[in-house]
Write an enzyme that holds these catalytic residues in place. Structure first.
Site, PDB file in Angstrom:
ATOM      1  N   GLU A  66      -8.589  28.693  25.275  1.00  0.00           N
ATOM      2  CA  GLU A  66      -9.860  28.991  24.612  1.00  0.00           C
ATOM      3  C   GLU A  66     -10.891  28.012  25.146  1.00  0.00           C
ATOM      4  O   GLU A  66     -10.754  26.790  24.977  1.00  0.00           O
ATOM      5  CB  GLU A  66      -9.739  28.885  23.095  1.00  0.00           C
ATOM      6  CG  GLU A  66     -11.040  29.239  22.393  1.00  0.00           C
ATOM      7  CD  GLU A  66     -10.904  29.408  20.890  1.00  0.00           C
ATOM      8  OE1 GLU A  66     -11.932  29.271  20.196  1.00  0.00           O
ATOM      9  OE2 GLU A  66      -9.789  29.690  20.415  1.00  0.00           O
ATOM     10  N   ARG A  95      -9.850  18.544   5.060  1.00  0.00           N
ATOM     11  CA  ARG A  95     -11.239  18.504   4.594  1.00  0.00           C
ATOM     12  C   ARG A  95     -11.776  19.880   4.213  1.00  0.00           C
ATOM     13  O   ARG A  95     -12.755  19.969   3.487  1.00  0.00           O
ATOM     14  CB  ARG A  95     -12.160  17.878   5.645  1.00  0.00           C
ATOM     15  CG  ARG A  95     -12.365  18.736   6.880  1.00  0.00           C
ATOM     16  CD  ARG A  95     -13.352  18.100   7.840  1.00  0.00           C
ATOM     17  NE  ARG A  95     -12.841  16.840   8.372  1.00  0.00           N
ATOM     18  CZ  ARG A  95     -13.436  16.191   9.386  1.00  0.00           C
ATOM     19  NH1 ARG A  95     -14.535  16.683   9.923  1.00  0.00           N
ATOM     20  NH2 ARG A  95     -12.919  15.075   9.836  1.00  0.00           N
ATOM     21  N   HIS A  96     -11.162  20.941   4.728  1.00  0.00           N
ATOM     22  CA  HIS A  96     -11.591  22.275   4.299  1.00  0.00           C
ATOM     23  C   HIS A  96     -10.376  23.148   3.972  1.00  0.00           C
ATOM     24  O   HIS A  96     -10.019  23.292   2.816  1.00  0.00           O
ATOM     25  CB  HIS A  96     -12.561  22.937   5.283  1.00  0.00           C
ATOM     26  CG  HIS A  96     -12.296  22.726   6.740  1.00  0.00           C
ATOM     27  ND1 HIS A  96     -11.130  23.115   7.361  1.00  0.00           N
ATOM     28  CD2 HIS A  96     -13.082  22.183   7.721  1.00  0.00           C
ATOM     29  CE1 HIS A  96     -11.199  22.828   8.646  1.00  0.00           C
ATOM     30  NE2 HIS A  96     -12.366  22.255   8.901  1.00  0.00           N
ATOM     31  N   THR A 122     -14.969  19.930  15.748  1.00  0.00           N
ATOM     32  CA  THR A 122     -14.253  19.674  16.993  1.00  0.00           C
ATOM     33  C   THR A 122     -15.262  19.463  18.112  1.00  0.00           C
ATOM     34  O   THR A 122     -16.019  20.365  18.454  1.00  0.00           O
ATOM     35  CB  THR A 122     -13.322  20.849  17.326  1.00  0.00           C
ATOM     36  OG1 THR A 122     -12.492  21.107  16.197  1.00  0.00           O
ATOM     37  CG2 THR A 122     -12.449  20.521  18.520  1.00  0.00           C
ATOM     38  N   HIS A 138      -8.325  26.370  10.587  1.00  0.00           N
ATOM     39  CA  HIS A 138      -7.922  25.069  11.129  1.00  0.00           C
ATOM     40  C   HIS A 138      -7.466  24.187   9.968  1.00  0.00           C
ATOM     41  O   HIS A 138      -8.267  23.779   9.135  1.00  0.00           O
ATOM     42  CB  HIS A 138      -9.124  24.440  11.849  1.00  0.00           C
ATOM     43  CG  HIS A 138      -8.834  23.109  12.469  1.00  0.00           C
ATOM     44  ND1 HIS A 138      -9.789  22.416  13.181  1.00  0.00           N
ATOM     45  CD2 HIS A 138      -7.719  22.333  12.507  1.00  0.00           C
ATOM     46  CE1 HIS A 138      -9.279  21.281  13.618  1.00  0.00           C
ATOM     47  NE2 HIS A 138      -8.017  21.215  13.212  1.00  0.00           N
ATOM     48  N   HIS A 194     -15.251  27.209   6.873  1.00  0.00           N
ATOM     49  CA  HIS A 194     -16.387  26.678   6.121  1.00  0.00           C
ATOM     50  C   HIS A 194     -16.658  27.408   4.815  1.00  0.00           C
ATOM     51  O   HIS A 194     -17.506  26.984   4.031  1.00  0.00           O
ATOM     52  CB  HIS A 194     -17.601  26.576   7.032  1.00  0.00           C
ATOM     53  CG  HIS A 194     -17.327  25.600   8.140  1.00  0.00           C
ATOM     54  ND1 HIS A 194     -17.046  24.279   7.895  1.00  0.00           N
ATOM     55  CD2 HIS A 194     -17.214  25.762   9.478  1.00  0.00           C
ATOM     56  CE1 HIS A 194     -16.799  23.655   9.037  1.00  0.00           C
ATOM     57  NE2 HIS A 194     -16.883  24.540  10.011  1.00  0.00           N
ATOM     58  N   ARG A 249      -6.735  20.856   9.086  1.00  0.00           N
ATOM     59  CA  ARG A 249      -6.925  19.494   9.589  1.00  0.00           C
ATOM     60  C   ARG A 249      -5.981  18.515   8.893  1.00  0.00           C
ATOM     61  O   ARG A 249      -5.545  18.736   7.767  1.00  0.00           O
ATOM     62  CB  ARG A 249      -8.370  19.039   9.368  1.00  0.00           C
ATOM     63  CG  ARG A 249      -9.347  19.580  10.406  1.00  0.00           C
ATOM     64  CD  ARG A 249     -10.749  19.060  10.139  1.00  0.00           C
ATOM     65  NE  ARG A 249     -11.632  19.372  11.251  1.00  0.00           N
ATOM     66  CZ  ARG A 249     -11.902  18.553  12.265  1.00  0.00           C
ATOM     67  NH1 ARG A 249     -11.338  17.358  12.302  1.00  0.00           N
ATOM     68  NH2 ARG A 249     -12.726  18.905  13.233  1.00  0.00           N
ATOM     69  N   HIS A 298     -16.874  28.292  19.733  1.00  0.00           N
ATOM     70  CA  HIS A 298     -17.539  27.089  19.242  1.00  0.00           C
ATOM     71  C   HIS A 298     -19.055  27.209  19.436  1.00  0.00           C
ATOM     72  O   HIS A 298     -19.553  27.187  20.552  1.00  0.00           O
ATOM     73  CB  HIS A 298     -17.053  25.797  19.909  1.00  0.00           C
ATOM     74  CG  HIS A 298     -17.379  24.576  19.081  1.00  0.00           C
ATOM     75  ND1 HIS A 298     -16.572  24.142  18.058  1.00  0.00           N
ATOM     76  CD2 HIS A 298     -18.433  23.731  19.101  1.00  0.00           C
ATOM     77  CE1 HIS A 298     -17.106  23.067  17.491  1.00  0.00           C
ATOM     78  NE2 HIS A 298     -18.239  22.806  18.102  1.00  0.00           N
ATOM     79  N   ASN A 357     -13.491  32.729  11.908  1.00  0.00           N
ATOM     80  CA  ASN A 357     -13.000  31.455  11.380  1.00  0.00           C
ATOM     81  C   ASN A 357     -13.552  31.259   9.966  1.00  0.00           C
ATOM     82  O   ASN A 357     -14.770  31.296   9.763  1.00  0.00           O
ATOM     83  CB  ASN A 357     -13.458  30.319  12.303  1.00  0.00           C
ATOM     84  CG  ASN A 357     -12.864  28.983  11.913  1.00  0.00           C
ATOM     85  OD1 ASN A 357     -12.894  28.608  10.751  1.00  0.00           O
ATOM     86  ND2 ASN A 357     -12.362  28.242  12.875  1.00  0.00           N
ATOM     87  N   GLU A 368      -5.233  27.064  13.910  1.00  0.00           N
ATOM     88  CA  GLU A 368      -5.695  25.925  14.701  1.00  0.00           C
ATOM     89  C   GLU A 368      -5.112  24.647  14.128  1.00  0.00           C
ATOM     90  O   GLU A 368      -5.089  24.454  12.904  1.00  0.00           O
ATOM     91  CB  GLU A 368      -7.226  25.842  14.687  1.00  0.00           C
ATOM     92  CG  GLU A 368      -7.907  26.934  15.478  1.00  0.00           C
ATOM     93  CD  GLU A 368      -9.390  26.731  15.610  1.00  0.00           C
ATOM     94  OE1 GLU A 368      -9.995  27.377  16.487  1.00  0.00           O
ATOM     95  OE2 GLU A 368      -9.972  25.923  14.829  1.00  0.00           O
TER      96      GLU A 368
END
Length: 249
Positions: free
Chosen positions: A156, A54-55, A106, A48, A15, A50, A199, A12, A75
């Protein structure tokens, strides 16, 4: 004992985009991170998008679809906007996740059982477009049964509570969470669902999850991007790959 089959690693890159967006501009580049993750042995890339962006940005998704040679796991929340984006790009996989604007990350699995009818209608066009639909849920029998009923091909399992308990030294709680994940992975597999997990997984917590025979894929991001500050992204991913392979042997 026969060795288990290879476990896929999805990296992922959210970040990397978080760091970029903290200052604005174009660096560090999530697409560069994705290509380096491929080089390091990632079997797929997870991102992901969103609602609040935000990222990961829309441009990041456009770019990933253009440059990746491994599958993209997209995602997204179960919203009309995200469905339209997914149907435009038709990524290999779509993972439906819960999303709250105020949360840092999440925080739990999707509540499928309470929204079964809506989610069944939501994922149907995605399946028809050729996307593999995954549902991000807790290790809970009721949610797994609902995910199966609505036509998801994959679940998942949210491993956050297991990882948090380990990090905080609550090892009895950690063992209980692992036992629940183990039981529910077998239950989902028996229903015909493909089982993934993710996660909060780290070098210290990955192997018991990787060793589960029903597990087919782990999606790991935040820890690997953090570890990359110290090791570099390629060595960080290669070490996770080594630990996963060791657990399967």
């Amino acid at each position: 004992m026969q060795p288990l089959g290879k476990l896929r690693l999805g990296v992922n890159i959210d970040h990397v985009a978080t760091v970029r967006n903290a200052r604005g501009g174009t660096v560090p580049d999530p697409l560069r991170a994705a290509k380096m993750a491929e080089e390091a042995g990632a079997d797929g890339i997870t991102a992901h998008l969103r609602e609040d962006r935000r990222h990961i940005s829309d441009a990041d998704i456009d770019g990933l679809m253009d440059v990746l040679s491994v599958p993209l796991n997209f995602e997204m929340a179960a919203t009309d906007e995200m469905q339209k984006i997914a149907l435009r790009h038709k990524p290999h996989a779509v993972c439906i996740v819960p999303e709250k604007r105020e949360e840092r990350t999440t925080e739990g699995g999707l509540e499928v059982a309470r929204e079964e009818n809506r989610l069944a209608h939501f994922i149907a066009p995605l399946r028809e477009a050729g996307c593999r639909v995954s549902i991000f849920i807790a290790a809970d029998k009721r949610q797994i049964e609902a995910a199966h009923r609505i036509g998801a091909q994959v679940i998942e399992i949210h491993t956050g509570a297991y990882c948090d308990a380990h990090a905080e030294g609550r090892f009895e709680d950690c063992d209980r969470e692992l036992a629940s994940i183990t039981e529910m992975a077998a239950f989902a597999h028996d229903l015909g669902l493909e089982v993934h997990a993710g996660h909060g997984l780290t070098y210290d917590t990955v192997q018991p999850i990787a060793a589960l025979p029903q597990m087919m894929e782990l999606n790991i991001g935040h820890f690997l991007i953090g570890e990359a500050i110290f090791r570099g992204i390629v060595p960080s991913i290669q070490e996770m790959r080594r630990l996963m392979d060791e657990a399967r042997a």
